[in-house]
Design an enzyme around this catalytic site. Structure first.
Site, PDB file in Angstrom:
ATOM      1  N   CYS A  57       0.811  -1.228   0.000  1.00 39.34           N
ATOM      2  CA  CYS A  57       0.000   0.000   0.000  1.00 39.34           C
ATOM      3  C   CYS A  57       0.841   1.274   0.000  1.00 39.34           C
ATOM      4  CB  CYS A  57      -1.007  -0.002   1.146  1.00 39.34           C
ATOM      5  SG  CYS A  57      -0.316  -0.271   2.792  1.00 39.34           S
ATOM      6  N   ASP A  59      -7.402   5.577  -1.582  1.00 43.23           N
ATOM      7  CA  ASP A  59      -7.115   4.359  -0.827  1.00 43.23           C
ATOM      8  C   ASP A  59      -6.619   3.273  -1.770  1.00 43.23           C
ATOM      9  OD1 ASP A  59      -7.038   2.197   0.868  1.00 43.23           O
ATOM     10  OD2 ASP A  59      -9.100   2.406   1.583  1.00 43.23           O
ATOM     11  N   HIS A  86      -6.171   0.146  -1.042  1.00 41.93           N
ATOM     12  CA  HIS A  86      -6.521  -1.181  -0.524  1.00 41.93           C
ATOM     13  C   HIS A  86      -7.687  -1.812  -1.282  1.00 41.93           C
ATOM     14  CE1 HIS A  86      -4.380   0.855   2.797  1.00 41.93           C
ATOM     15  NE2 HIS A  86      -3.859  -0.346   2.987  1.00 41.93           N
TER      16      HIS A  86
END
Length: 394
Positions: free
Chosen positions: A73, A275, A277
């Site tokens: 990430c 994000d 993820h």
């Protein structure tokens, strides 16, 4: 028509996530009035290149992982910050993206720098393997400073974008060092038999905003910071938000323990972030040479979090295409950051005398390409390691 109807549905959901308020939203140096400019805000956010976990790419190093889910990430966030710098470098901050619209060739070339292939200069493969030189095993989680160091080293092999990447040390940005690194002699200023000088005359290095250099190498400036011990110190919040207002802003890398996000702006005391993820399937260049880019732009709701929940280990990013942009940034820092009693970071004119001499980074003398070079970990010792500012584990 169905594909457009689906897109409109997604956009509607996206906008409803924002509160109904007259407050301003700041996104990477641009402001949007939330009540009347929601569509412009949406367009601005969705135009940012969005890099997420991917699966089914060729194994890293030949035998390593074929997905970065669970560990990549911060690498993806570093890619997003760098991609924004390259967009500003080639297309400008005001460039916008529209789904299924033909884009400039520079946009496609930027995107191809980040594809999950060994031969792409900022791929997950290159970043993970360069991280070995920073003490990170392939598949190990990075912190903000580690990814900044990796980007600095990979940029040395990237002749097309030709960026100067400066990563500050000890919460201190040194103007003299940046001028030395970014001020370059124009092509043809020296003969083929001569090497360019290690540094320019003092008059050209720039003693302040009034001095200019012959040519300026576009600057990616990354400032790793520690804004508290176990949680962010509230005294830094206003200065942190001011950085997103600067026209040079590339946002910030950070997040929560072992969860990295790319912060691109704020609304009140909430940070807006992209994000990484989400795990998507590897996308490669098509036979036409074009990359299907739909999965590289986030059309979902922009996520927000309270700034008080931010882990204190972060890295700010700024892009200065020209010397006047850097001089302007210095003025803004003097005005908005250095006025605080407890300063978020320092900006100094001269290289501190107790520091080792500053030597602008240079591409190591190897006969291979950048991709082949970093595949051979024996050469990684050529690079100096610097102290990490890692997100704390709980």
């Amino acid at each position: 028509m169905s594909k457009y109807e689906n897109q409109i549905t997604i956009f509607t959901d996206y906008l409803e996530e924002f509160p109904d308020t007259d407050e301003l939203v700041w996104i990477l140096g641009k402001q949007h009035l939330l009540r009347t400019e929601k569509s412009k805000l949406l367009s601005d956010i969705s135009a940012r290149l969005w890099f997420t976990y991917r699966r089914k790419f060729s194994p890293i190093g030949g035998t390593g992982p074929s997905s970065d889910a669970g560990w990549g990430c911060m690498l993806r966030c570093g890619q997003m910050m760098l991609a924004q710098a390259l967009i500003c470098r080639h297309l400008g901050r005001d460039w916008n993206w529209e789904k299924q619209k033909e884009q400039p060739k520079e946009y496609q070339r930027i995107l191809q720098c980040f594809l999950d292939r060994k031969d792409c200069c900022y791929s997950i493969h290159q970043m993970a393997q360069m991280g070995v030189g920073e003490g990170k095993s392939i598949g190990e989680w990075f912190g903000p400073n580690t990814v900044a160091q990796v980007l600095k080293k990979l940029a040395l092999f990237d002749e097309w974008n030709s960026l100067a990447v400066y990563v500050s040390m000890d919460n201190t940005v040194v103007i003299e060092d940046i001028k030395k690194m970014c001020c370059v002699l124009p092509v043809g200023a020296h003969t083929a038999d001569e090497s360019p000088p290690d540094s320019l005359p003092a008059s050209s290095q720039g003693k302040g905003p009034s001095a200019t250099c012959p040519a300026w190498k576009p600057l990616l400036l990354i400032v790793p910071l520690r804004l508290g011990i176990n949680q962010i110190n509230p005294v830094y919040i206003e200065a942190f938000k001011e950085c997103f207002k600067m026209p040079q802003s590339l946002g910030a890398l950070g997040g929560k323990p072992n969860n990295a996000y790319y912060f691109i702006g704020f609304l009140g005391d909430e940070l807006i972030f992209l994000d990484p993820h989400t795990t998507q399937t590897f996308v490669d260049t098509e036979e036409s040479g074009i990359v299907d880019d739909e999965t590289f732009h986030c059309l979902q709701s922009p996520q927000r979090m309270s700034i008080l929940n931010l882990d204190p280990s972060v890295a700010l990013g700024f892009f200065c295409k020209e010397e006047k942009d850097f001089d302007n940034w210095c003025s803004l820092v003097q005005k908005e950051i250095l006025k605080e009693n407890l300063r978020m970071f320092e900006l100094v004119q001269k290289h501190p005398s107790h520091w080792p001499p500053f030597v602008p980074p240079a591409k190591p003398e190897v006969t291979t390409t950048g991709a082949e070079f970093i595949d051979s970990t024996e050469h990684l010792e050529d690079f100096d390691l610097e102290e990490d500012f890692e997100i704390l584990s709980v």
